[in-house]
Design an enzyme around this catalytic site. Sequence first.
Site, PDB file in Angstrom:
ATOM      1  N   ASN A 196      -7.682  -1.755  14.197  1.00 18.62           N
ATOM      2  CA  ASN A 196      -9.070  -2.052  13.795  1.00 18.62           C
ATOM      3  C   ASN A 196      -9.156  -3.333  12.960  1.00 18.62           C
ATOM      4  O   ASN A 196     -10.199  -3.645  12.404  1.00 18.62           O
ATOM      5  CB  ASN A 196      -9.666  -0.868  13.014  1.00 18.62           C
ATOM      6  N   HIS A 254      -7.306  -4.002  10.217  1.00 11.01           N
ATOM      7  CA  HIS A 254      -6.977  -3.896   8.786  1.00 11.01           C
ATOM      8  C   HIS A 254      -5.674  -4.626   8.466  1.00 11.01           C
ATOM      9  O   HIS A 254      -4.798  -4.750   9.323  1.00 11.01           O
ATOM     10  CB  HIS A 254      -6.943  -2.435   8.299  1.00 11.01           C
ATOM     11  N   GLU A 271      -9.576  -1.617   5.154  1.00 13.30           N
ATOM     12  CA  GLU A 271     -10.239  -1.246   6.393  1.00 13.30           C
ATOM     13  C   GLU A 271     -11.464  -2.141   6.624  1.00 13.30           C
ATOM     14  O   GLU A 271     -11.939  -2.807   5.695  1.00 13.30           O
ATOM     15  CB  GLU A 271     -10.672   0.232   6.307  1.00 13.30           C
ATOM     16  N   ASP A 321       0.833  -1.203   0.000  1.00 12.00           N
ATOM     17  CA  ASP A 321       0.000   0.000   0.000  1.00 12.00           C
ATOM     18  C   ASP A 321       0.869   1.255   0.000  1.00 12.00           C
ATOM     19  O   ASP A 321       2.053   1.211   0.354  1.00 12.00           O
ATOM     20  CB  ASP A 321      -0.959   0.009   1.202  1.00 12.00           C
TER      21      ASP A 321
HETATM   22  C1  F6R Z   1       1.331  -0.579   6.002  1.00 11.71           C
HETATM   23  C2  F6R Z   1       0.375  -1.661   6.305  1.00 11.71           C
HETATM   24  C3  F6R Z   1      -0.512  -1.509   7.487  1.00 11.71           C
HETATM   25  C4  F6R Z   1       0.300  -1.627   8.793  1.00 11.71           C
HETATM   26  C5  F6R Z   1      -0.602  -1.480  10.004  1.00 11.71           C
HETATM   27  C6  F6R Z   1       0.184  -1.549  11.305  1.00 11.71           C
HETATM   28  O1  F6R Z   1       2.069  -0.874   4.850  1.00 11.71           O
HETATM   29  O2  F6R Z   1       0.304  -2.629   5.579  1.00 11.71           O
HETATM   30  O3  F6R Z   1      -1.506  -2.486   7.477  1.00 11.71           O
HETATM   31  O4  F6R Z   1       0.920  -2.876   8.813  1.00 11.71           O
HETATM   32  O5  F6R Z   1      -1.276  -0.255   9.936  1.00 11.71           O
HETATM   33  O6  F6R Z   1       1.054  -0.456  11.376  1.00 11.71           O
HETATM   34  P1  F6R Z   1       2.115  -0.327  12.550  1.00 11.71           P
HETATM   35  O7  F6R Z   1       3.133  -1.379  12.335  1.00 11.71           O
HETATM   36  O8  F6R Z   1       2.693   1.052  12.382  1.00 11.71           O
HETATM   37  O9  F6R Z   1       1.370  -0.509  13.829  1.00 11.71           O
END
Ligand code: F6R
Length: 222
Positions: free
Chosen positions: A123, A125, A130, A62
């Site tokens: 959440n 994701h 989401e 992403d």
């Molecule tokens: C970003 C991604 C997101 C993160 C998630 C956790 O490339 O794929 O799904 O893995 O938001 O983020 P952190 O590691 O910052 O808690």
Amino acid sequence: MINTLRNYMELSSTVADIVEAQIKEHPLSKLGLSTGSTPLGMYKELVSRELDWSTVITFNLDVYLMYVNHPESYQSYMRKNLFDRTNIYPNHYHFPFRPFSSFEDKIKGSKGIDLCILGIGTNGHIAFNEPGSSFLSRTRVVNLEEQTIIDNARFFDSVDDVPTQAITMGLATIMESKKIVLMAKGLKKKSILNQAMFGMITEDIPASILQEHKNVEIYYCD
Ligand code: F6R
């Protein structure tokens, strides 16, 4: 099963071991990569191991919809933490691009992702799929949930600077990976991780779809 590790160092080195083995055993590997705070230690560990990335191809899961050279863009993050510190060829790493069907074709054309490294949002994701994302979803533009924007504000000067939209691989795209490793760190992820792995499989908790994948490993530390 959730593999609980003692600390962040062990989490980082355990997943780095998996990536290292993948690259050494299959030098032509295609990797799916995530960003955020969780994989930072793993990238640091991989850089220190001085592996040969010259035949590896990567697809990031992403990107924020923002100026790509902004210091907090995921393109900048990947260059700073991995790409510029290895011998990977710039035309071997990919971020989601338009038209999204061409990005999907690029993944398929390279015979698919062999190993995909995921994080999880508070959440539920994965990538930026989401809650409410279709299990059939593919690469597309998404609006970020308020919770995600708040969670990611720590990387920006203010919550108002956090992008509100992103491009993300879809859940169906991710599920086509041959192997998936999900990393999670911190007590604030524990409950959603348990719900995702042991609760109902529902689009309200996107990560719950991983229960249907045949080759998934979960690594967690407090
Ligand atoms: C970003 C991604 C997101 C993160 C998630 C956790 O490339 O794929 O799904 O893995 O938001 O983020 P952190 O590691 O910052 O808690």
